[in-house]
Write an enzyme that holds these catalytic residues in place. Structure first.
Site, PDB file in Angstrom:
ATOM      1  N   ASP A  70       2.464  -1.948  -5.003  1.00  0.00           N
ATOM      2  CA  ASP A  70       1.342  -1.003  -4.953  1.00  0.00           C
ATOM      3  C   ASP A  70       0.277  -1.474  -3.966  1.00  0.00           C
ATOM      4  O   ASP A  70       0.078  -2.674  -3.786  1.00  0.00           O
ATOM      5  CB  ASP A  70       0.747  -0.872  -6.369  1.00  0.00           C
ATOM      6  CG  ASP A  70      -0.138   0.356  -6.505  1.00  0.00           C
ATOM      7  OD1 ASP A  70      -0.096   1.238  -5.620  1.00  0.00           O
ATOM      8  OD2 ASP A  70      -0.877   0.442  -7.505  1.00  0.00           O
ATOM      9  N   HIS A  76       2.630   2.318   4.324  1.00  0.00           N
ATOM     10  CA  HIS A  76       3.984   2.367   3.761  1.00  0.00           C
ATOM     11  C   HIS A  76       4.978   1.674   4.688  1.00  0.00           C
ATOM     12  O   HIS A  76       5.908   1.012   4.233  1.00  0.00           O
ATOM     13  CB  HIS A  76       4.409   3.821   3.521  1.00  0.00           C
ATOM     14  CG  HIS A  76       3.613   4.502   2.444  1.00  0.00           C
ATOM     15  ND1 HIS A  76       3.420   3.930   1.199  1.00  0.00           N
ATOM     16  CD2 HIS A  76       2.957   5.690   2.415  1.00  0.00           C
ATOM     17  CE1 HIS A  76       2.684   4.754   0.452  1.00  0.00           C
ATOM     18  NE2 HIS A  76       2.379   5.816   1.172  1.00  0.00           N
ATOM     19  N   LEU A 136      22.480 -11.799  -4.697  1.00  0.00           N
ATOM     20  CA  LEU A 136      21.387 -11.077  -5.350  1.00  0.00           C
ATOM     21  C   LEU A 136      21.738  -9.600  -5.570  1.00  0.00           C
ATOM     22  O   LEU A 136      22.314  -8.961  -4.700  1.00  0.00           O
ATOM     23  CB  LEU A 136      20.149 -11.154  -4.447  1.00  0.00           C
ATOM     24  CG  LEU A 136      18.875 -10.487  -4.967  1.00  0.00           C
ATOM     25  CD1 LEU A 136      18.179 -11.381  -5.979  1.00  0.00           C
ATOM     26  CD2 LEU A 136      17.916 -10.175  -3.819  1.00  0.00           C
TER      27      LEU A 136
HETATM   28  C1  IPE Z   1       3.441   2.948  -8.900  1.00  0.00           C
HETATM   29  O1  IPE Z   1       2.395   3.068  -7.983  1.00  0.00           O
HETATM   30  C2  IPE Z   1       4.716   3.457  -8.299  1.00  0.00           C
HETATM   31  C3  IPE Z   1       5.236   2.690  -7.176  1.00  0.00           C
HETATM   32  C4  IPE Z   1       4.782   1.551  -6.731  1.00  0.00           C
HETATM   33  C5  IPE Z   1       6.383   3.269  -6.522  1.00  0.00           C
HETATM   34  P1  IPE Z   1       1.396   4.313  -8.030  1.00  0.00           P
HETATM   35  O2  IPE Z   1       0.375   4.072  -6.993  1.00  0.00           O
HETATM   36  O3  IPE Z   1       2.155   5.580  -7.938  1.00  0.00           O
HETATM   37  O4  IPE Z   1       0.798   4.190  -9.491  1.00  0.00           O
HETATM   38  P2  IPE Z   1      -0.531   4.793 -10.115  1.00  0.00           P
HETATM   39  O5  IPE Z   1      -0.534   6.258  -9.785  1.00  0.00           O
HETATM   40  O6  IPE Z   1      -1.682   4.103  -9.472  1.00  0.00           O
HETATM   41  O7  IPE Z   1      -0.425   4.500 -11.570  1.00  0.00           O
HETATM   42  C1  IPE Z   2       2.562   2.044  -3.295  1.00  0.00           C
HETATM   43  O1  IPE Z   2       1.394   2.138  -2.546  1.00  0.00           O
HETATM   44  C2  IPE Z   2       3.701   2.833  -2.701  1.00  0.00           C
HETATM   45  C3  IPE Z   2       4.084   4.028  -3.472  1.00  0.00           C
HETATM   46  C4  IPE Z   2       3.600   4.378  -4.617  1.00  0.00           C
HETATM   47  C5  IPE Z   2       5.094   4.880  -2.867  1.00  0.00           C
HETATM   48  P1  IPE Z   2       0.363   3.334  -2.757  1.00  0.00           P
HETATM   49  O2  IPE Z   2       0.716   4.426  -1.805  1.00  0.00           O
HETATM   50  O3  IPE Z   2       0.324   3.733  -4.170  1.00  0.00           O
HETATM   51  O4  IPE Z   2      -0.979   2.649  -2.309  1.00  0.00           O
HETATM   52  P2  IPE Z   2      -2.402   2.886  -2.968  1.00  0.00           P
HETATM   53  O5  IPE Z   2      -2.269   2.609  -4.423  1.00  0.00           O
HETATM   54  O6  IPE Z   2      -2.768   4.303  -2.688  1.00  0.00           O
HETATM   55  O7  IPE Z   2      -3.281   1.905  -2.267  1.00  0.00           O
HETATM   56 MG    MG Z   3      -0.829   3.174  -5.723  1.00  0.00          MG
END
Ligand code: IPE
Ligand code: IPE
Ligand code: MG
Length: 236
Positions: free
Chosen positions: A21, A38, A131
């Protein structure tokens, strides 16, 4: 192997889950579009998977796209799917690292070309015995458990006495042991629908690091912290 700590001792985790995240915030901090976060995140993911090969970890499960992530703008979703394509299209991916790749989640909602790439890579890497890397795409733990319950109910060969181990056979993670440690980056302290069944006794480590800044060193520190914890598993 570089200068990484090689950790392969008793007390270190075998199955690690990662909630990757913070890509969006990483990009925002730099005045960049979310998608470049990303992109950077995908590259870090590739590095961490290779690094994990040199540690105690035999199973690595990474949350790449949740069942809730469809709520994002269509352009962001499309960008993430393209990054997944870039990652999965090479069936030789990780061959030299002997990594077996699988995808967990409801792939039926993905574009056909992506589904083909997934099947091909899973097929091609099936015999690798290093792995086991599971990538969670369109994954949500509640939907996984519900799907398992339905699959059991509809299974003509279902075991009549259902127990926890047998129920586990209906989950996406069939054949993979429970997760020992879950690492979440970005400072959020929540589970966001990841591996609810499999993490019943997992240890959690929440880091104030955005995923694109995550390094093998962070990974190794998490393994060490896990090893120091006292997992009583209900015992005294
Ligand atoms: C959790 O991250 C899902 C992934 C890392 C793929 P999100 O950014 O979607 O989670 P929330 O919305 O903050 O809970
Ligand atoms: C995690 O990073 C990747 C996915 C959930 C696909 P985020 O896109 O959620 O990044 P933040 O949380 O907005 O910083
Ligand atoms: Mg996020």
């Amino acid at each position: 192997m570089g200068d990484s700590v090689v950790i392969n001792k008793e007390g270190f985790p075998h199955h690690v889950g990662i909630i990757m995240d913070g890509n969006g915030r990483w990009a925002k901090k730099r005045g960049l579009p979310r998608l470049s976060g990303h992109k950077q995140g995908a590259s870090v993911f590739g590095k961490i998977a290779r690094h994990a090969v040199d540690t105690s970890v035999k199973y690595l499960t990474a949350y790449a796209f949740s069942t809730e992530n469809w709520k994002r703008p269509a352009s962001e979703v499309a960008g993430i799917m393209d990054l997944l394509r870039g990652f999965l299209k090479d069936t030789e991916k990780y061959k030299d690292d002997n990594i077996r790749v699988r995808v967990i989640g409801d792939v039926s909602a993905l574009d056909l070309d992506l589904r083909r790439m997934i099947t091909d890579l899973e097929e091609k890497s099936r015999e690798r015995d290093g792995l086991v890397l599971s990538i969670a795409i369109n994954y949500g733990a509640r939907s996984e458990i519900l799907r398992a319950a339905k699959a059991y109910a509809n299974d003509p060969l279902k075991p009549l006495s259902l127990d926890e181990a047998k129920f586990g056979e209906y989950l996406y993670t069939k054949g993979i042991p429970d997760v020992d440690l879950i690492i979440r980056t970005s400072g959020e302290i929540r589970v966001s629908n990841f591996l609810l069944w499999q993490a019943a006794y997992a240890e959690y480590i929440f880091l104030d690091v955005l995923w694109p800044d995550f390094t093998p060193r962070h990974f190794d520190s998490a393994l060490l912290e896990y090893a120091k914890r006292n997992r009583r598993l209900g015992n005294i």
